[in-house]
Design a protein around this motif. Structure first.
Motif, PDB file in Angstrom:
ATOM      1  N   ILE A 104       0.876  -1.168   0.000  1.00 51.36           N
ATOM      2  CA  ILE A 104       0.000   0.000   0.000  1.00 51.36           C
ATOM      3  C   ILE A 104       0.916   1.221   0.000  1.00 51.36           C
ATOM      4  O   ILE A 104       1.852   1.278   0.815  1.00 51.36           O
ATOM      5  N   ILE A 105       0.679   2.136  -0.936  1.00 49.76           N
ATOM      6  CA  ILE A 105       1.517   3.346  -0.970  1.00 49.76           C
ATOM      7  C   ILE A 105       0.631   4.575  -0.807  1.00 49.76           C
ATOM      8  O   ILE A 105      -0.564   4.533  -1.096  1.00 49.76           O
ATOM      9  N   ASN A 106       1.216   5.668  -0.341  1.00 52.92           N
ATOM     10  CA  ASN A 106       0.461   6.886  -0.039  1.00 52.92           C
ATOM     11  C   ASN A 106       1.238   8.103  -0.509  1.00 52.92           C
ATOM     12  O   ASN A 106       2.479   8.121  -0.463  1.00 52.92           O
ATOM     13  N   ILE A 107       0.508   9.122  -0.948  1.00 53.71           N
ATOM     14  CA  ILE A 107       1.125  10.405  -1.305  1.00 53.71           C
ATOM     15  C   ILE A 107       0.834  11.400  -0.195  1.00 53.71           C
ATOM     16  O   ILE A 107      -0.308  11.539   0.240  1.00 53.71           O
ATOM     17  N   HIS A 108       1.912  12.021   0.317  1.00 54.68           N
ATOM     18  CA  HIS A 108       1.733  13.023   1.377  1.00 54.68           C
ATOM     19  C   HIS A 108       2.258  14.351   0.858  1.00 54.68           C
ATOM     20  O   HIS A 108       3.372  14.404   0.302  1.00 54.68           O
ATOM     21  N   PRO A 109       1.514  15.441   1.066  1.00 55.33           N
ATOM     22  CA  PRO A 109       1.901  16.728   0.461  1.00 55.33           C
ATOM     23  C   PRO A 109       2.934  17.515   1.270  1.00 55.33           C
ATOM     24  O   PRO A 109       2.766  18.724   1.526  1.00 55.33           O
ATOM     25  N   ALA A 110       4.020  16.816   1.668  1.00 58.87           N
ATOM     26  CA  ALA A 110       5.151  17.487   2.325  1.00 58.87           C
ATOM     27  C   ALA A 110       6.359  16.563   2.204  1.00 58.87           C
ATOM     28  O   ALA A 110       6.235  15.420   1.767  1.00 58.87           O
ATOM     29  N   LEU A 111       7.529  17.068   2.574  1.00 59.87           N
ATOM     30  CA  LEU A 111       8.753  16.251   2.518  1.00 59.87           C
ATOM     31  C   LEU A 111       8.897  15.563   3.880  1.00 59.87           C
ATOM     32  O   LEU A 111       9.459  16.122   4.818  1.00 59.87           O
ATOM     33  N   ILE A 112       8.363  14.347   3.968  1.00 58.25           N
ATOM     34  CA  ILE A 112       8.465  13.583   5.225  1.00 58.25           C
ATOM     35  C   ILE A 112       9.954  13.483   5.584  1.00 58.25           C
ATOM     36  O   ILE A 112      10.793  13.305   4.689  1.00 58.25           O
ATOM     37  N   PRO A 113      10.388  13.678   6.839  1.00 59.71           N
ATOM     38  CA  PRO A 113       9.592  13.683   8.076  1.00 59.71           C
ATOM     39  C   PRO A 113       9.040  15.046   8.509  1.00 59.71           C
ATOM     40  O   PRO A 113       8.609  15.194   9.644  1.00 59.71           O
ATOM     41  N   SER A 114       9.033  16.035   7.628  1.00 59.68           N
ATOM     42  CA  SER A 114       8.421  17.314   8.005  1.00 59.68           C
ATOM     43  C   SER A 114       6.916  17.280   7.809  1.00 59.68           C
ATOM     44  O   SER A 114       6.421  16.665   6.846  1.00 59.68           O
ATOM     45  N   PHE A 115       6.220  17.951   8.696  1.00 57.42           N
ATOM     46  CA  PHE A 115       4.786  18.236   8.535  1.00 57.42           C
ATOM     47  C   PHE A 115       3.993  16.987   8.154  1.00 57.42           C
ATOM     48  O   PHE A 115       3.273  16.943   7.149  1.00 57.42           O
ATOM     49  N   CYS A 116       4.164  15.963   8.971  1.00 53.99           N
ATOM     50  CA  CYS A 116       3.464  14.699   8.671  1.00 53.99           C
ATOM     51  C   CYS A 116       2.983  14.069   9.979  1.00 53.99           C
ATOM     52  O   CYS A 116       3.198  14.605  11.054  1.00 53.99           O
ATOM     53  N   GLY A 117       2.295  12.981   9.829  1.00 53.39           N
ATOM     54  CA  GLY A 117       1.793  12.273  11.012  1.00 53.39           C
ATOM     55  C   GLY A 117       0.377  12.703  11.344  1.00 53.39           C
ATOM     56  O   GLY A 117      -0.282  13.429  10.590  1.00 53.39           O
ATOM     57  N   LYS A 118      -0.080  12.240  12.497  1.00 60.01           N
ATOM     58  CA  LYS A 118      -1.484  12.424  12.904  1.00 60.01           C
ATOM     59  C   LYS A 118      -1.887  13.899  12.850  1.00 60.01           C
ATOM     60  O   LYS A 118      -1.178  14.755  13.340  1.00 60.01           O
ATOM     61  N   GLY A 119      -2.955  14.180  12.152  1.00 62.96           N
ATOM     62  CA  GLY A 119      -3.506  15.534  12.095  1.00 62.96           C
ATOM     63  C   GLY A 119      -2.959  16.382  10.965  1.00 62.96           C
ATOM     64  O   GLY A 119      -3.475  17.469  10.694  1.00 62.96           O
ATOM     65  N   ALA A 139       6.435  16.935  -1.969  1.00 63.95           N
ATOM     66  CA  ALA A 139       5.563  15.774  -1.748  1.00 63.95           C
ATOM     67  C   ALA A 139       6.410  14.518  -1.587  1.00 63.95           C
ATOM     68  O   ALA A 139       7.549  14.449  -2.066  1.00 63.95           O
ATOM     69  N   THR A 140       5.834  13.563  -0.899  1.00 59.16           N
ATOM     70  CA  THR A 140       6.501  12.281  -0.624  1.00 59.16           C
ATOM     71  C   THR A 140       5.551  11.136  -0.946  1.00 59.16           C
ATOM     72  O   THR A 140       4.368  11.202  -0.598  1.00 59.16           O
ATOM     73  N   VAL A 141       6.055  10.100  -1.585  1.00 55.70           N
ATOM     74  CA  VAL A 141       5.310   8.841  -1.698  1.00 55.70           C
ATOM     75  C   VAL A 141       6.035   7.828  -0.824  1.00 55.70           C
ATOM     76  O   VAL A 141       7.264   7.721  -0.887  1.00 55.70           O
ATOM     77  N   HIS A 142       5.262   7.131   0.007  1.00 56.68           N
ATOM     78  CA  HIS A 142       5.873   6.184   0.953  1.00 56.68           C
ATOM     79  C   HIS A 142       4.999   4.951   1.093  1.00 56.68           C
ATOM     80  O   HIS A 142       3.786   4.981   0.773  1.00 56.68           O
ATOM     81  N   TYR A 143       5.592   3.875   1.570  1.00 58.74           N
ATOM     82  CA  TYR A 143       4.817   2.687   1.897  1.00 58.74           C
ATOM     83  C   TYR A 143       4.001   2.982   3.155  1.00 58.74           C
ATOM     84  O   TYR A 143       4.447   3.743   4.025  1.00 58.74           O
ATOM     85  N   ALA A 155       9.755   7.889  -2.865  1.00 53.58           N
ATOM     86  CA  ALA A 155      10.191   9.005  -3.727  1.00 53.58           C
ATOM     87  C   ALA A 155       9.760  10.338  -3.120  1.00 53.58           C
ATOM     88  O   ALA A 155       8.793  10.398  -2.354  1.00 53.58           O
ATOM     89  N   GLN A 156      10.523  11.389  -3.467  1.00 48.42           N
ATOM     90  CA  GLN A 156      10.164  12.731  -3.014  1.00 48.42           C
ATOM     91  C   GLN A 156      10.441  13.720  -4.144  1.00 48.42           C
ATOM     92  O   GLN A 156      11.262  13.473  -5.025  1.00 48.42           O
ATOM     93  N   LYS A 157       9.707  14.848  -4.114  1.00 47.19           N
ATOM     94  CA  LYS A 157       9.933  15.892  -5.124  1.00 47.19           C
ATOM     95  C   LYS A 157       9.754  17.235  -4.437  1.00 47.19           C
ATOM     96  O   LYS A 157       8.733  17.453  -3.767  1.00 47.19           O
ATOM     97  N   ALA A 158      10.759  18.117  -4.566  1.00 48.35           N
ATOM     98  CA  ALA A 158      10.756  19.401  -3.864  1.00 48.35           C
ATOM     99  C   ALA A 158      10.088  20.494  -4.691  1.00 48.35           C
ATOM    100  O   ALA A 158      10.101  20.453  -5.927  1.00 48.35           O
ATOM    101  N   VAL A 159       9.506  21.451  -3.959  1.00 48.98           N
ATOM    102  CA  VAL A 159       8.834  22.598  -4.585  1.00 48.98           C
ATOM    103  C   VAL A 159       9.216  23.846  -3.799  1.00 48.98           C
ATOM    104  O   VAL A 159       9.235  23.810  -2.559  1.00 48.98           O
ATOM    105  N   ASP A 160       9.539  24.946  -4.467  1.00 49.37           N
ATOM    106  CA  ASP A 160       9.880  26.187  -3.765  1.00 49.37           C
ATOM    107  C   ASP A 160       8.641  26.817  -3.127  1.00 49.37           C
ATOM    108  O   ASP A 160       7.555  26.796  -3.704  1.00 49.37           O
ATOM    109  N   VAL A 161       8.846  27.364  -1.940  1.00 48.80           N
ATOM    110  CA  VAL A 161       7.832  28.221  -1.325  1.00 48.80           C
ATOM    111  C   VAL A 161       8.122  29.642  -1.808  1.00 48.80           C
ATOM    112  O   VAL A 161       9.282  30.065  -1.793  1.00 48.80           O
ATOM    113  N   LEU A 162       7.106  30.343  -2.311  1.00 44.73           N
ATOM    114  CA  LEU A 162       7.337  31.679  -2.891  1.00 44.73           C
ATOM    115  C   LEU A 162       6.825  32.770  -1.952  1.00 44.73           C
ATOM    116  O   LEU A 162       5.863  32.555  -1.198  1.00 44.73           O
ATOM    117  N   PRO A 163       7.450  33.958  -2.001  1.00 41.03           N
ATOM    118  CA  PRO A 163       6.961  35.077  -1.183  1.00 41.03           C
ATOM    119  C   PRO A 163       5.472  35.332  -1.472  1.00 41.03           C
ATOM    120  O   PRO A 163       5.055  35.273  -2.629  1.00 41.03           O
TER     121      PRO A 163
END
Ligand code: GRF
Length: 202
Positions: A104-119, A139-143, A155-163
């Motif tokens: 089972i794989i999941n897409i999370h909209p952050a670079l784990i281990p940042s901003f992830c987990g319950k809530g 974003a991160t895809v993980h088992y 896998a992970q893919k980085a995105v810039d945060v813009l002003p």
């Protein structure tokens, strides 16, 4: 060519499901066959996307008794090899994960281990990233294991945060520039391994 029969579990608008279906249509997901969509929220936009693509779709409300049993039964009925959580908000129990025979794989909209987990889901993930002042997210895809967002990273893919970014503008950029690219790529990587194992058993 043997493929990995894939189920996509959804709760929301289904843009990640759409990215997977588009990848299957254009050859980006050649080792996986999206054979089933399971929506845990009646009326989710992802349901209409599945219907438009003529993909079988089961609506199994998360709040109803026996939810996990019903999902496991649907996965078995459709002979599913792997499951992809795409904007899926449910938390699957360790028992469910042990009883489903495939990955089972999941897409999370952050670079784990940042901003992830319950809530941490949806806009809240991006609000937390902005509050923290990070200059890069992604974003991160993980088992999937029994720990929310705790499984091995694929896998992970980085995105810039813009002003001037708001949670909404950042979410959109992460979806467009990371999620919708990364998930099909990661799903293909996992599906290719399953398809290869199937070939060996012939
Ligand atoms: C979005 O917040 C996305 O970042 C996350 O799940 C939510 C809905 O995605 N992965 P989708 O449009 O239902 O795929």
């Amino acid at each position: 060519m043997l493929t990995a029969r894939t189920a996509v579990l959804v709760s929301g608008g289904g843009t990640n499901l759409q990215a997977l279906m588009d990848a299957q249509a254009d050859g980006g997901l050649k080792s996986g066959q999206i054979a089933l969509v399971i929506a845990d929220k009646p009326g989710a936009g992802a349901i209409a996307r599945a219907e438009r693509a003529h993909v079988p779709c089961a609506v199994i409300p998360r709040r109803e008794a026996g939810f996990e049993e019903r999902v496991l039964a649907a996965l078995a009925e459709h002979k599913i090899d792997m499951a992809v959580l795409a904007g899926f908000l449910g938390i699957l129990s360790g028992d469910f994960i042990d009883r489903f025979p495939g990955p089972i794989i999941n897409i999370h909209p952050a670079l784990i281990p940042s901003f992830c987990g319950k809530g941490f889901y949806g806009l809240g993930v991006h609000r937390a990233a902005l509050d923290c002042g990070v200059k890069v997210t992604g974003a991160t895809v993980h088992y999937v294991n029994a720990i929310p967002d705790g499984g091995r990273i694929i896998a992970q893919k980085a995105v810039d945060v813009l002003p001037g970014d708001t949670p909404e503008t950042l979410q959109r950029r992460v979806m467009e520039q990371a999620e919708w690219i990364l998930l099909p790529q990661a799903a293909e990587q996992v599906a290719a391994g399953i398809a290869e194992e199937k070939e060996k058993k012939l």
